[in-house]
Design a protein around this motif. Structure first.
Motif, PDB file in Angstrom:
ATOM      1  N   LYS A 172     -34.754 -97.518  19.624  1.00 61.23           N
ATOM      2  CA  LYS A 172     -35.347 -97.939  18.354  1.00 61.23           C
ATOM      3  C   LYS A 172     -34.362 -98.506  17.330  1.00 61.23           C
ATOM      4  CE  LYS A 172     -39.202 -94.668  18.620  1.00 61.23           C
ATOM      5  NZ  LYS A 172     -39.953 -93.580  17.918  1.00 61.23           N
ATOM      6  N   LEU A 173     -33.076 -98.162  17.419  1.00 63.18           N
ATOM      7  CA  LEU A 173     -32.163 -98.505  16.320  1.00 63.18           C
ATOM      8  C   LEU A 173     -30.975 -99.380  16.729  1.00 63.18           C
ATOM      9  CD1 LEU A 173     -32.005 -95.009  14.588  1.00 63.18           C
ATOM     10  CD2 LEU A 173     -33.206 -97.038  13.750  1.00 63.18           C
ATOM     11  N   LYS A 174     -30.595 -99.325  17.972  1.00 60.80           N
ATOM     12  CA  LYS A 174     -29.357-100.001  18.370  1.00 60.80           C
ATOM     13  C   LYS A 174     -29.395-101.509  18.115  1.00 60.80           C
ATOM     14  CE  LYS A 174     -26.092-100.457  22.188  1.00 60.80           C
ATOM     15  NZ  LYS A 174     -25.783-100.099  23.593  1.00 60.80           N
ATOM     16  N   ASP A 175     -30.480-102.152  18.460  1.00 63.30           N
ATOM     17  CA  ASP A 175     -30.578-103.604  18.262  1.00 63.30           C
ATOM     18  C   ASP A 175     -30.503-103.966  16.787  1.00 63.30           C
ATOM     19  OD1 ASP A 175     -30.778-103.970  20.956  1.00 63.30           O
ATOM     20  OD2 ASP A 175     -32.965-104.228  20.982  1.00 63.30           O
ATOM     21  N   PHE A 176     -31.088-103.142  15.938  1.00 62.34           N
ATOM     22  CA  PHE A 176     -31.088-103.414  14.496  1.00 62.34           C
ATOM     23  C   PHE A 176     -29.699-103.198  13.887  1.00 62.34           C
ATOM     24  CE2 PHE A 176     -31.513-101.481  10.207  1.00 62.34           C
ATOM     25  CZ  PHE A 176     -31.873-102.627   9.510  1.00 62.34           C
ATOM     26  N   LEU A 177     -29.045-102.092  14.243  1.00 59.42           N
ATOM     27  CA  LEU A 177     -27.767-101.749  13.620  1.00 59.42           C
ATOM     28  C   LEU A 177     -26.577-102.440  14.281  1.00 59.42           C
ATOM     29  CD1 LEU A 177     -28.412 -97.939  13.108  1.00 59.42           C
ATOM     30  CD2 LEU A 177     -28.320 -99.685  11.322  1.00 59.42           C
ATOM     31  N   GLN A 178     -26.771-102.906  15.501  1.00 56.11           N
ATOM     32  CA  GLN A 178     -25.726-103.644  16.210  1.00 56.11           C
ATOM     33  C   GLN A 178     -24.434-102.829  16.362  1.00 56.11           C
ATOM     34  OE1 GLN A 178     -25.980-107.076  17.586  1.00 56.11           O
ATOM     35  NE2 GLN A 178     -28.049-106.225  17.430  1.00 56.11           N
ATOM     36  N   GLU A 179     -24.590-101.544  16.676  1.00 59.55           N
ATOM     37  CA  GLU A 179     -23.425-100.729  17.014  1.00 59.55           C
ATOM     38  C   GLU A 179     -23.865 -99.553  17.875  1.00 59.55           C
ATOM     39  OE1 GLU A 179     -21.476 -99.110  13.610  1.00 59.55           O
ATOM     40  OE2 GLU A 179     -23.218 -97.983  12.926  1.00 59.55           O
ATOM     41  N   HIS A 180     -22.905 -98.935  18.539  1.00 57.90           N
ATOM     42  CA  HIS A 180     -23.214 -97.882  19.490  1.00 57.90           C
ATOM     43  C   HIS A 180     -23.573 -96.581  18.776  1.00 57.90           C
ATOM     44  CE1 HIS A 180     -22.208-100.194  23.020  1.00 57.90           C
ATOM     45  NE2 HIS A 180     -21.017-100.517  22.503  1.00 57.90           N
ATOM     46  N   PHE A 181     -24.320 -95.750  19.469  1.00 54.36           N
ATOM     47  CA  PHE A 181     -24.680 -94.410  19.011  1.00 54.36           C
ATOM     48  C   PHE A 181     -23.414 -93.599  18.738  1.00 54.36           C
ATOM     49  CE2 PHE A 181     -25.663 -89.949  20.261  1.00 54.36           C
ATOM     50  CZ  PHE A 181     -26.685 -89.669  19.365  1.00 54.36           C
ATOM     51  N   ASP A 182     -23.347 -92.979  17.566  1.00 54.02           N
ATOM     52  CA  ASP A 182     -22.185 -92.165  17.193  1.00 54.02           C
ATOM     53  C   ASP A 182     -22.676 -91.021  16.311  1.00 54.02           C
ATOM     54  OD1 ASP A 182     -19.645 -91.210  16.762  1.00 54.02           O
ATOM     55  OD2 ASP A 182     -19.128 -92.702  15.252  1.00 54.02           O
ATOM     56  N   TYR A 183     -23.407 -90.089  16.932  1.00 53.41           N
ATOM     57  CA  TYR A 183     -24.065 -89.039  16.147  1.00 53.41           C
ATOM     58  C   TYR A 183     -23.068 -87.986  15.676  1.00 53.41           C
ATOM     59  CZ  TYR A 183     -27.411 -85.566  14.576  1.00 53.41           C
ATOM     60  OH  TYR A 183     -28.116 -84.688  13.801  1.00 53.41           O
ATOM     61  N   ALA A 184     -23.257 -87.537  14.429  1.00 54.12           N
ATOM     62  CA  ALA A 184     -22.455 -86.437  13.883  1.00 54.12           C
ATOM     63  C   ALA A 184     -23.312 -85.690  12.869  1.00 54.12           C
ATOM     64  CB  ALA A 184     -21.192 -86.964  13.225  1.00 54.12           C
ATOM     65  N   PHE A 185     -23.095 -84.388  12.812  1.00 53.30           N
ATOM     66  CA  PHE A 185     -23.829 -83.541  11.867  1.00 53.30           C
ATOM     67  C   PHE A 185     -22.884 -82.444  11.382  1.00 53.30           C
ATOM     68  CE2 PHE A 185     -26.035 -79.651  10.842  1.00 53.30           C
ATOM     69  CZ  PHE A 185     -27.113 -80.052  10.077  1.00 53.30           C
ATOM     70  N   THR A 186     -22.772 -82.294  10.057  1.00 58.26           N
ATOM     71  CA  THR A 186     -22.012 -81.186   9.477  1.00 58.26           C
ATOM     72  C   THR A 186     -22.808 -80.597   8.320  1.00 58.26           C
ATOM     73  OG1 THR A 186     -20.818 -82.668   7.967  1.00 58.26           O
ATOM     74  CG2 THR A 186     -19.758 -82.141  10.079  1.00 58.26           C
ATOM     75  N   TRP A 187     -22.699 -79.287   8.169  1.00 58.24           N
ATOM     76  CA  TRP A 187     -23.414 -78.581   7.101  1.00 58.24           C
ATOM     77  C   TRP A 187     -22.510 -77.465   6.589  1.00 58.24           C
ATOM     78  CZ3 TRP A 187     -28.912 -75.982   7.890  1.00 58.24           C
ATOM     79  CH2 TRP A 187     -29.381 -75.513   6.652  1.00 58.24           C
TER      80      TRP A 187
END
Length: 352
Positions: free
Chosen positions: A296-311
């Protein structure tokens, strides 16, 4: 061998027994019900069968009381719930969502809550009265919509919540009052409403949420922060302790569940107890997010998945009064470098 028994005295409740023995209500209920016959079980509302003269406990009364005393030694810290008068809390909420370097949502909301904690029949309750809910900053294109949606918060301006022994949300006492306020608000809004699909959805959502409001409160981050499970006996001050895996509802992936790893540290400074949590995404349990991103997002953002989460989350409590003085929470989530979401809450006891 005869099981260990606690013989119920006049005026005992499950909460008072748990307090006396240094156990949690859920621990006693689980152990007793697993060790007894159905007609002897402790009920869902924590009441004991009228014919019960004892409950079955995991060890002798003497041993459990000794363990409790040891736990309350100077090397350990106990945070207990206590009744409080009306206290005023100032709450600041910031949300910032950035896509490709531009802030799509950037808002700052200020709230004032009056909070009182009281005890009835051995159970703690929290009464919240919202005194202020003001959008301090939001992009001008969203302000009119935000102020309109703010009206839908009115049914929640007064809440009476049943609390667990550890301090979390367990029940909602004034559901009928909330439903009545929603029905009045719906009638007031009728002249402003059209017949669009979006407006129908809002009304249907309000009918659902304000007729059974407990799930809404339990899933709301602010209420979770304000009424968290924090009233424990802490045996490990000064070191980070792994809390295991937990779930967080993603803000960048449309309410998908994110598995996070959390650790906790407590520090005692005089009469102040500081409770700190730090969470990160579990690197092995969130591959479903990669699939969503690539679809759903890669074509729009034009960059690879790079998930991160901090809390990062920190509380300050007055130990003697059992009262929260401060809560600061900061959550940063990103799907990639170009798509990030930041949520920050500061809750502070007012000195006025």
């Amino acid at each position: 061998m005869e099981p260990n028994r606690y013989y119920v005295k006049n005026g005992d409740t499950l909460a008072s027994i748990a307090e006396e023995l240094g156990l949690s209500i859920s621990e006693i209920k689980k152990y007793h019900n697993e060790s007894s016959r159905p007609h002897e079980w402790i009920k869902e509302d924590n009441s004991l069968p009228a014919w019960s003269t004892f409950i079955i406990i995991p060890d002798s009364v003497e041993v459990l009381k000794k363990k409790k005393e040891d736990f309350l030694s100077s090397e350990k810290v106990a945070l207990r719930q206590k009744e409080t008068d009306n206290d005023k809390y100032l709450i600041l909420q910031k949300i910032d969502m950035q896509v490709s370097g531009s802030s799509m949502i950037d808002s700052e909301t200020e709230m004032v809550w009056e909070f009182r904690k009281f005890k009835k029949d051995g159970i703690f309750y929290g009464a919240i009265q919202q005194k202020l809910h003001q959008v301090k900053y939001i992009k001008s294109i969203y302000r009119q919509f935000a102020e309109y949606m703010q009206k839908f918060n009115k049914p929640l301006e007064h809440l009476v919540i049943g609390l667990s022994q550890e301090g979390g949300v367990e029940s909602l006492v004034n559901q009928e009052e909330i439903t009545e306020r929603w029905n009045r608000l719906k009638n007031e809004l009728q002249p402003e409403l059209g017949n669009t699909f979006e407006e129908k959805n809002m009304i249907e959502g309000g009918d659902r949420d304000f007729s059974d409001t407990l799930p809404l409160i339990k899933n709301n981050l602010l209420y979770t922060l304000f009424l968290n499970d924090l009233f424990y006996e802490y045996a490990d001050p000064g070191i980070f302790i792994e809390q295991g895996k937990q779930q967080y509802i993603s803000q960048v992936f449309a309410n998908e569940s994110v598995m996070i790893l959390t650790k906790r540290k407590v520090e005692k400074d005089g009469d102040i107890l500081k409770i700190k949590f730090y969470s990160e995404a579990d690197p092995d349990k969130n591959n479903h997010l990669r699939n969503i991103y690539n679809t759903k997002l890669k074509d729009f953002l034009q960059e690879h998945f790079d998930y991160a989460f901090t809390w990062s989350l920190e509380y300050h409590f007055d130990i003697q009064k059992g009262k929260m003085l401060l809560c600061h929470s900061k959550i940063k989530e990103q799907a990639s470098r170009k798509y990030t979401h930041l949520t920050e809450h500061t809750i502070q006891l007012s000195k006025n």
